[in-house]
Enzyme design. Structure first.
Site, PDB file in Angstrom:
ATOM      1  N   LYS A   1      42.300  77.143 117.918  1.00  0.00           N
ATOM      2  CA  LYS A   1      42.357  78.446 117.240  1.00  0.00           C
ATOM      3  C   LYS A   1      41.329  79.394 117.843  1.00  0.00           C
ATOM      4  O   LYS A   1      40.126  79.129 117.835  1.00  0.00           O
ATOM      5  CB  LYS A   1      42.058  78.271 115.752  1.00  0.00           C
TER       6      LYS A   1
HETATM    7  C1  E4P Z   1      45.064  80.053 108.813  1.00  0.00           C
HETATM    8  O1  E4P Z   1      45.110  79.568 109.896  1.00  0.00           O
HETATM    9  C2  E4P Z   1      43.817  80.401 108.110  1.00  0.00           C
HETATM   10  O2  E4P Z   1      42.965  79.325 108.243  1.00  0.00           O
HETATM   11  C3  E4P Z   1      44.026  80.644 106.627  1.00  0.00           C
HETATM   12  O3  E4P Z   1      45.397  80.798 106.338  1.00  0.00           O
HETATM   13  C4  E4P Z   1      43.174  81.728 106.050  1.00  0.00           C
HETATM   14  O4  E4P Z   1      43.500  81.905 104.696  1.00  0.00           O
HETATM   15  P1  E4P Z   1      42.587  82.737 103.684  1.00  0.00           P
HETATM   16  O5  E4P Z   1      42.734  84.179 103.995  1.00  0.00           O
HETATM   17  O6  E4P Z   1      43.157  82.416 102.315  1.00  0.00           O
HETATM   18  O7  E4P Z   1      41.190  82.250 103.865  1.00  0.00           O
END
Ligand code: E4P
Length: 219
Positions: free
Chosen positions: A87
């Site tokens: 990521k």
């Molecule tokens: C996805 O890859 C992210 O880790 C996640 O969906 C972030 O979600 P949030 O905005 O609820 O923290």
């Protein structure tokens, strides 16, 4: 639309995987921290445990913000498990890192995407998947699902191979709308996954069936 679990909690992943509907897992530093993971070594061992439970891509996020640091971390993460998606954030340094990692055949999940332009840059750099954050856009009064639709339609019409992963999913309606908007994947919290199965008419219907069955077996 495929479903991924958005958590680093081993218990949730174990329970979610048993349902037979999960195709992968996404983690990030906040989720890792919430799961009690405090350093890189612990993150690596948790990710290895997750990969034992789920047969699919596991997204693991870098914490460097400079291109070289992200590339170095990405190369390392790529060796942790059989199917890693590194990521990388949608910054300009991140775009350069995506291009470098993708050029080496490492799969990248372009994260923290909040605009079509960021998605265009990530796809051109070679991201495997782009993650627009629905909930965080909704939080500031912008249209998270609209962004999913715009990116998905653009990628389809231009025959871009980068897939669209709906992220920052907060509730079951986000899942429905993301699927309708053309997301290939939605990564969902465990709680939301369970909520997807819930309907009061299913519960009352089941109670009625069982009560009628009891009545019949007494007569
Ligand atoms: C996805 O890859 C992210 O880790 C996640 O969906 C972030 O979600 P949030 O905005 O609820 O923290």
């Amino acid at each position: 639309m495929q479903l991924f679990l958005d958590t680093a909690d081993i218990g949730e992943i174990r329970d979610g995987a048993r349902l037979g509907v999960i195709s992968g897992v996404t983690t990030n530093p906040s989720l890792a921290s919430a799961a009690g993971i405090g350093d890189r070594e612990a993150y690596q061992s948790a990710v290895r445990e997750i990969a034992e439970l789920v047969n699919g891509p596991i997204s693991v996020e870098v914490v460097s913000t400079d291109t070289q640091g992200m590339v170095d971390e990405g190369r390392d993460i790529a060796n942790w498990i059989p199917d890693p998606w590194v990521k990388i954030p949608s910054t300009i340094e991140g775009i350069e890192a995506i291009a470098a990692l993708a050029g080496e055949g490492i799969k990248v999940n372009q994260t923290l995407c909040f605009s079509v332009n960021q998605a265009i840059l990530g796809s051109q750099a070679g991201a495997t998947v782009v993650s627009p954050f629905i909930g965080r856009l909704d939080d500031i009064g912008q249209d998270g699902i609209g962004l999913i639709r715009d990116i998905a339609e653009l990628f389809r019409s231009a025959q871009v191979s980068t897939r669209v992963m709906a992220a920052s999913v907060r509730h079951p309606l986000h899942c429905v709308k993301a699927a309708q908007a053309g997301a290939h994947i939605a990564t969902v919290p465990y709680k939301t996954l369970l909520q997807m199965a819930q309907h009061p008419l299913t519960d009352s219907g089941l109670a009625r069936f069982l009560a009628d069955w009891q009545k019949a077996s007494k007569t």
